[in-house]
Motif scaffolding. Structure first.
Motif, PDB file in Angstrom:
ATOM      1  N   ILE A 381       0.704  -1.133   0.374  1.00 32.47           N
ATOM      2  CA  ILE A 381      -0.246   0.270   0.264  1.00 32.47           C
ATOM      3  C   ILE A 381       0.653   1.122  -0.139  1.00 32.47           C
ATOM      4  CG2 ILE A 381      -1.090   0.877   1.107  1.00 32.47           C
ATOM      5  CD1 ILE A 381      -3.093  -1.673   2.071  1.00 32.47           C
ATOM      6  N   PRO A 382       1.699   1.384   0.833  1.00 29.10           N
ATOM      7  CA  PRO A 382       2.998   2.600   0.903  1.00 29.10           C
ATOM      8  C   PRO A 382       3.171   2.695  -0.424  1.00 29.10           C
ATOM      9  CG  PRO A 382       3.776   1.581   2.907  1.00 29.10           C
ATOM     10  CD  PRO A 382       1.892   0.297   2.086  1.00 29.10           C
ATOM     11  N   GLU A 383       3.733   1.688  -1.371  1.00 29.83           N
ATOM     12  CA  GLU A 383       3.840   1.857  -2.783  1.00 29.83           C
ATOM     13  C   GLU A 383       2.777   2.365  -3.724  1.00 29.83           C
ATOM     14  OE1 GLU A 383       8.789   1.153  -2.582  1.00 29.83           O
ATOM     15  OE2 GLU A 383       7.330   1.812  -3.965  1.00 29.83           O
ATOM     16  N   ARG A 384       1.323   1.632  -3.818  1.00 33.67           N
ATOM     17  CA  ARG A 384       1.051   1.393  -4.195  1.00 33.67           C
ATOM     18  C   ARG A 384      -0.106   3.208  -4.868  1.00 33.67           C
ATOM     19  NH1 ARG A 384      -0.373  -4.825  -5.776  1.00 33.67           N
ATOM     20  NH2 ARG A 384       1.933  -5.318  -6.236  1.00 33.67           N
ATOM     21  N   TRP A 385      -0.696   3.036  -3.109  1.00 37.12           N
ATOM     22  CA  TRP A 385      -1.209   3.988  -3.346  1.00 37.12           C
ATOM     23  C   TRP A 385      -0.984   5.612  -2.448  1.00 37.12           C
ATOM     24  CZ3 TRP A 385      -5.529   0.435   0.301  1.00 37.12           C
ATOM     25  CH2 TRP A 385      -5.961  -0.607  -0.780  1.00 37.12           C
ATOM     26  N   LEU A 386       0.021   5.345  -1.810  1.00 38.89           N
ATOM     27  CA  LEU A 386      -0.119   6.741  -0.875  1.00 38.89           C
ATOM     28  C   LEU A 386       0.792   7.870  -1.136  1.00 38.89           C
ATOM     29  CD1 LEU A 386       0.679   4.861   2.491  1.00 38.89           C
ATOM     30  CD2 LEU A 386      -1.414   5.423   1.735  1.00 38.89           C
ATOM     31  N   PRO A 387       2.000   7.450  -2.045  1.00 44.68           N
ATOM     32  CA  PRO A 387       2.111   8.596  -2.382  1.00 44.68           C
ATOM     33  C   PRO A 387       1.065   9.762  -3.547  1.00 44.68           C
ATOM     34  CG  PRO A 387       3.331   6.422  -3.172  1.00 44.68           C
ATOM     35  CD  PRO A 387       2.150   6.315  -2.284  1.00 44.68           C
ATOM     36  N   ALA A 388       0.129   8.846  -4.634  1.00 43.20           N
ATOM     37  CA  ALA A 388      -0.953   9.861  -5.374  1.00 43.20           C
ATOM     38  C   ALA A 388      -1.601  10.431  -4.171  1.00 43.20           C
ATOM     39  CB  ALA A 388      -1.884   8.813  -5.450  1.00 43.20           C
ATOM     40  N   LEU A 389      -2.113   9.048  -3.318  1.00 41.69           N
ATOM     41  CA  LEU A 389      -3.238   9.472  -1.990  1.00 41.69           C
ATOM     42  C   LEU A 389      -2.584  11.570  -1.283  1.00 41.69           C
ATOM     43  CD1 LEU A 389      -5.671  10.155  -0.616  1.00 41.69           C
ATOM     44  CD2 LEU A 389      -4.607   8.673   1.150  1.00 41.69           C
ATOM     45  N   ALA A 421      -3.814   4.565  13.808  1.00 39.71           N
ATOM     46  CA  ALA A 421      -2.815   4.170  13.913  1.00 39.71           C
ATOM     47  C   ALA A 421      -2.712   2.976  12.241  1.00 39.71           C
ATOM     48  CB  ALA A 421      -3.615   3.126  14.876  1.00 39.71           C
ATOM     49  N   LEU A 422      -3.619   2.604  12.105  1.00 39.85           N
ATOM     50  CA  LEU A 422      -2.871   2.003  11.121  1.00 39.85           C
ATOM     51  C   LEU A 422      -2.323   2.564   9.757  1.00 39.85           C
ATOM     52  CD1 LEU A 422      -6.102  -0.304  10.528  1.00 39.85           C
ATOM     53  CD2 LEU A 422      -4.163  -1.174  10.805  1.00 39.85           C
ATOM     54  N   LEU A 423      -2.762   3.710   9.525  1.00 39.76           N
ATOM     55  CA  LEU A 423      -1.893   5.006   8.795  1.00 39.76           C
ATOM     56  C   LEU A 423      -0.045   5.248   9.119  1.00 39.76           C
ATOM     57  CD1 LEU A 423      -5.025   7.072   7.746  1.00 39.76           C
ATOM     58  CD2 LEU A 423      -4.004   5.448   5.675  1.00 39.76           C
ATOM     59  N   ARG A 424      -0.509   4.925  10.988  1.00 42.44           N
ATOM     60  CA  ARG A 424       1.342   5.293  11.180  1.00 42.44           C
ATOM     61  C   ARG A 424       1.656   4.180  11.122  1.00 42.44           C
ATOM     62  NH1 ARG A 424      -2.039   8.386  14.422  1.00 42.44           N
ATOM     63  NH2 ARG A 424      -1.884   6.669  16.312  1.00 42.44           N
ATOM     64  N   GLY A 425       0.815   3.599  11.344  1.00 39.93           N
ATOM     65  CA  GLY A 425       1.942   1.868  10.485  1.00 39.93           C
ATOM     66  C   GLY A 425       2.134   1.869   9.673  1.00 39.93           C
ATOM     67  N   ALA A 428       2.640   6.633   7.550  1.00 39.79           N
ATOM     68  CA  ALA A 428       2.030   7.555   6.712  1.00 39.79           C
ATOM     69  C   ALA A 428       1.243   8.427   7.920  1.00 39.79           C
ATOM     70  CB  ALA A 428       1.001   7.553   6.036  1.00 39.79           C
ATOM     71  N   ALA A 429       2.108   8.838   8.671  1.00 38.30           N
ATOM     72  CA  ALA A 429       2.124   9.990   9.726  1.00 38.30           C
ATOM     73  C   ALA A 429       1.191  11.118   9.441  1.00 38.30           C
ATOM     74  CB  ALA A 429       3.217   9.914  10.283  1.00 38.30           C
ATOM     75  N   ASP A 430       1.878  11.478   8.046  1.00 37.62           N
ATOM     76  CA  ASP A 430       1.186  13.217   7.609  1.00 37.62           C
ATOM     77  C   ASP A 430      -0.446  12.938   7.848  1.00 37.62           C
ATOM     78  OD1 ASP A 430       1.998  11.049   5.339  1.00 37.62           O
ATOM     79  OD2 ASP A 430       2.178  12.903   4.205  1.00 37.62           O
TER      80      ASP A 430
END
Length: 455
Positions: A381-389, A421-425, A428-430
């Protein structure tokens, strides 16, 4: 009982079922780390066709990081296996012959090192999944704690990680003054070439080798790490596939692979040494793979993961079933449209790409399990979703499809009350601190818990 697949029995098969090249005429010129189904349905096929079309003797020795059982099974079959393309109009099977040897990472460490020093070997490829790179989630570099045992081990001994074994082998090659070599990541990561270069260099820096500075200096001149984009859907093999291979070939194959008809390989044209002429089989060599890489990661891999979590929430089993649902095609097209503004120019057209994805995902002959695609979410998920988000929210754009996918992933974790908490894990603290985002994700959860996909 039917006879097993091997060089003797394959010679009796009809020509259209036999390998495209005679394996006896090949020798090891490529070393591949990762002996899974994807490599055997992708790079091994391109290499076989390149050898057949060029008349060059490009053979592969594949190194299994963990599965000694796969190594034994390949040896028993003279390194042959079958590939079945699952087509809507009917399956098409044949035997692949580009693998000429198979080794186990630990037990065969000396043989692996000997190949990495061999001047005849000029290409190393890897399919070891994201977690095989032993990266630190905070720095993106090598997680030295994860490879601590390898860093303190005798480099000639049984190192336990691919990165440790590769770094030690490349160091030995540098010390021997062997010719340059190209090391090619074929895993789904942004900037996979740079990622691989960094963790290998980090390993050498962190080692206690007295000549590590000299090794690093030569590596910068003699080892290249081209970036690549690979694409082919390759489901996990089951008993049904083994039975299908037996029916198609008339011989028993313990290691069949199946795949969709589509395949793509885009490579950065920055090789340091001789390589198979993969372009003869349709591979594309470009100066910058980034537009293709981001399109693949964000549109194909991203929507694939989204379909997996949403499909599981809806009680479905396969990707084809999700496309048969009334929301499946809308999810794919809406996802591509939402993320298209984050893609650089120079790659595939996002709308045409979406058309292709719908056709590929809908293929009824494919049985790609959602639970397989949904594994290792915190790595993918950090590769596939979060940068675009991040990019879209910085622009103030609406992100309903990404929010829905995140909610489905949260549901899959069983921790529906812990979105921040899941996003921080995920590192993705931001995003965890984005109250409107976490509220939007949480608002999606009641419908998903009820099995409703609301698009």
């Amino acid at each position: 009982m039917s006879a097993p697949l091997n060089r003797t029995t394959v010679s009796r098969l009809p020509a259209e079922l036999r390998p495209a090249v005679d394996p006896a005429g090949l020798r090891t010129r490529v070393v591949h780390f990762g002996l899974g189904a994807f490599h055997r349905a992708h790079q091994a096929v391109y290499t076989e066709h390149a050898a057949a079309l060029s008349g060059e003797d490009w053979g592969i020795t594949a190194v299994a990081p963990r599965s000694a059982e796969t190594v034994r099974a390949l040896h028993a079959q003279d390194f042959l296996y079958s590939l079945t393309e699952r087509r809507p109009e009917g399956n098409r099977s044949r035997v692949v012959g580009s693998v000429v040897d198979a080794l186990a990472l630990g037990p065969d460490a000396k043989a692996v090192d000997a190949l990495l020093v061999d001047p005849e070997v000029t290409v190393v490829t890897l399919t070891v999944t994201e977690k095989g790179y032993q990266r630190s989630p905070s720095t993106g570099g090598l997680d030295t704690a994860a490879v601590a045992a390898d860093l303190t081990a005798d480099p000639a001994g049984p190192l336990t990680t691919v990165i440790g074994r590769l770094a030690a082998g490349l160091a030995a090659r540098m010390r021997a003054g062997a010719p340059p070599i190209s090391v090619v990541s074929c895993d789904n990561m942004a900037d996979n070439g740079a990622v691989l270069a960094r963790v290998v260099h980090d390993f050498v820096r962190a080692s206690d080798w007295p000549d590590r500075d000299r090794v690093l200096d030569r590596m910068t001149r003699a080892v290249s790490f081209p970036a690549t984009v690979v694409d082919r859907i390759v489901p996990a093999t089951g008993e049904e596939d083994r039975a299908g291979a037996l029916a198609a070939l008339g011989v028993r194959d313990a290691l069949p692979v199946t795949a969709e008809p589509y395949r793509q390989w885009v490579l950065q044209d920055s090789f340091a040494a001789a390589r198979p002429p993969w372009e003869r089989d349709g591979a594309l060599f470009v100066q910058d793979v980034t537009p293709y890489q981001l399109t693949k990661l964000r549109l194909l891999n991203g929507s694939h993961s989204a379909l997996a979590y949403l499909g599981m929430a809806a009680g479905l089993t396969t990707i084809a079933e999700t496309l048969a649902a009334d929301w499946g095609e809308r999810l794919v097209r809406g996802w591509c449209a939402e993320l298209a503004p984050t893609l650089p120019a120079g790659g595939p057209d996002p709308l045409s790409y979406a058309d292709d994805l719908v056709v590929r995902f809908r293929n009824p002959a494919m049985r790609h399990l959602l639970r397989q695609i949904g594994t290792d979410g915190p790595l993918k998920i950090p590769e596939r979703w979060l940068p675009a988000l991040r990019e879209l929210r910085t622009r103030g754009a609406n992100t309903p499809f990404l929010e829905l996918a995140l909610a489905a992933w949260v549901l899959s974790t069983g921790r529906v009350d812990a979105v921040p908490a899941l996003l921080r894990g995920l590192g993705a603290a931001d995003l965890a601190g984005d109250d409107s985002l976490t509220a939007a994700v949480a608002d999606r959860l009641p419908a998903l818990r009820a099995g409703r996909i609301e698009i």
